[in-house]
Design a protein around this motif. Structure first.
Motif, mmCIF file in Angstrom:
data_model
loop_
_atom_site.group_PDB
_atom_site.id
_atom_site.type_symbol
_atom_site.label_atom_id
_atom_site.label_comp_id
_atom_site.label_asym_id
_atom_site.label_seq_id
_atom_site.Cartn_x
_atom_site.Cartn_y
_atom_site.Cartn_z
ATOM 1 N N PRO A 94 0.866 -1.244 0.026
ATOM 2 C CA PRO A 94 0.099 -0.089 0.031
ATOM 3 C C PRO A 94 0.931 1.260 0.066
ATOM 4 C CG PRO A 94 -0.977 -1.643 1.515
ATOM 5 C CD PRO A 94 0.387 -2.240 1.041
ATOM 6 N N ALA A 95 2.021 1.275 0.843
ATOM 7 C CA ALA A 95 3.023 2.381 0.625
ATOM 8 C C ALA A 95 3.302 2.741 -0.786
ATOM 9 C CB ALA A 95 3.857 2.175 1.792
ATOM 10 N N LYS A 96 3.744 1.715 -1.397
ATOM 11 C CA LYS A 96 4.173 2.023 -2.760
ATOM 12 C C LYS A 96 3.228 2.498 -3.436
ATOM 13 C CE LYS A 96 6.991 -0.310 -6.392
ATOM 14 N NZ LYS A 96 7.795 -1.702 -6.824
ATOM 15 N N VAL A 97 1.782 1.848 -3.526
ATOM 16 C CA VAL A 97 0.742 2.390 -4.264
ATOM 17 C C VAL A 97 0.561 4.017 -4.012
ATOM 18 C CG1 VAL A 97 -1.736 2.336 -4.536
ATOM 19 C CG2 VAL A 97 -0.399 0.449 -4.063
ATOM 20 N N PHE A 98 0.542 4.458 -2.853
ATOM 21 C CA PHE A 98 0.499 5.773 -2.937
ATOM 22 C C PHE A 98 1.782 6.793 -3.307
ATOM 23 C CE2 PHE A 98 -2.721 4.999 0.284
ATOM 24 C CZ PHE A 98 -3.364 6.047 0.595
ATOM 25 N N ARG A 99 2.970 6.212 -3.165
ATOM 26 C CA ARG A 99 4.071 6.736 -3.750
ATOM 27 C C ARG A 99 3.854 6.786 -5.264
ATOM 28 N NH1 ARG A 99 6.813 3.633 -0.011
ATOM 29 N NH2 ARG A 99 7.771 2.229 -1.676
ATOM 30 N N GLU A 100 3.380 5.654 -6.103
ATOM 31 C CA GLU A 100 3.208 5.717 -7.304
ATOM 32 C C GLU A 100 2.099 6.664 -7.750
ATOM 33 O OE1 GLU A 100 3.930 3.604 -10.934
ATOM 34 O OE2 GLU A 100 5.024 4.362 -9.378
ATOM 35 N N GLU A 154 0.819 11.097 4.011
ATOM 36 C CA GLU A 154 1.699 12.002 4.523
ATOM 37 C C GLU A 154 3.089 11.222 4.176
ATOM 38 O OE1 GLU A 154 -0.894 13.863 7.952
ATOM 39 O OE2 GLU A 154 0.582 12.254 8.372
ATOM 40 N N GLU A 155 3.208 10.297 4.325
ATOM 41 C CA GLU A 155 4.574 9.509 4.011
ATOM 42 C C GLU A 155 4.913 9.745 2.699
ATOM 43 O OE1 GLU A 155 4.394 5.520 5.824
ATOM 44 O OE2 GLU A 155 4.823 6.427 7.858
ATOM 45 N N ALA A 156 3.948 9.526 1.871
ATOM 46 C CA ALA A 156 4.075 9.573 0.376
ATOM 47 C C ALA A 156 4.466 11.234 -0.189
ATOM 48 C CB ALA A 156 2.911 9.240 -0.512
#
Length: 217
Positions: A94-100, A154-156
């Protein structure tokens, strides 16, 4: 849908809207049936060929391609909108999805994420029922509450993040079926009323979560 309309109504041309994890093309079908497909240049991504084959996708006349939400084969800063509708709990990262999503959005573009709320009031009232239900959801890799989604955004490095919950009305299935017999107008009015009351009395505890995030750069 209304959120995208609010953000894109002043955008000239046909801004690109990416639907990550588009499934069988439900959102695309909605755009087509409501006559709103011409508002945006729609492009849906779905990793499962089986999902895409469940509907006559070509007949919709909109763009679709196979790809995961973690790795979309498009250049940076290409879209004005990214939709992740009821799919984040099926994603491996999920974290990578937000970054993408952040990578794909132009400055000022908007990300909208909707997902079931694992911290809803009725799940807290009946935790054993919730746990039993979750045990059967073998295709769900994660479960989220409002604060979890906000942290991911927020982390993204999204600048503006708004998280709300909705769908406060929880009824037994037979009552939901009876409610449906009253017609869409009555049902929608009742849902709007209960959501307004729920947000005032039980903020953050509705059955569904909607996140809206944007970035200046």
């Amino acid at each position: 849908m209304e959120i995208f309309e609010e953000n894109f109504k002043a955008v000239p041309g046909h801004p690109l809207l990416l639907d990550l994890g588009c499934g069988r093309g439900e959102f695309a079908l909605y755009l087509k049936e409501t006559g709103k497909a011409d508002l945006w240049n729609y492009l849906g991504f779905e990793p499962s060929a089986e999902q895409l084959n469940q509907r006559d996708i070509p007949a919709l006349g909109l763009g679709f391609a196979r790809a995961t939400a973690e790795q979309v084969p498009l250049q940076d800063m290409i879209a004005r909108g990214v939709l992740i509708k009821e799919v984040l709990d099926h994603c491996y990262d999920p974290a990578k999805v937000f970054r993408e999503a952040k990578r794909l959005l132009k400055p000022g573009g908007v990300l909208v994420v909707t997902i079931t709320n694992d911290r809803s009031y009725f799940k807290r009232l009946l935790p054993w029922v919730n746990q039993a239900h979750k045990a059967k959801q073998t295709d769900h890799l994660f479960f989220f509450g409002p604060s979890d989604l906000k942290k991911l955004a927020e982390e993204a490095k999204f600048d503006s993040v708004l998280v709300e919950t909705y769908n406060y009305l929880k009824l037994p299935r037979f009552l939901e079926q009876l409610l449906g017999l009253l017609g869409s107008r009555v049902t929608e009015s009742l849902l709007d009323f209960t959501d307004a009351m729920g947000k005032a009395v039980l903020p953050g505890l509705g059955g569904g979560i909607i996140l809206k995030a944007s970035s200046k750069k």
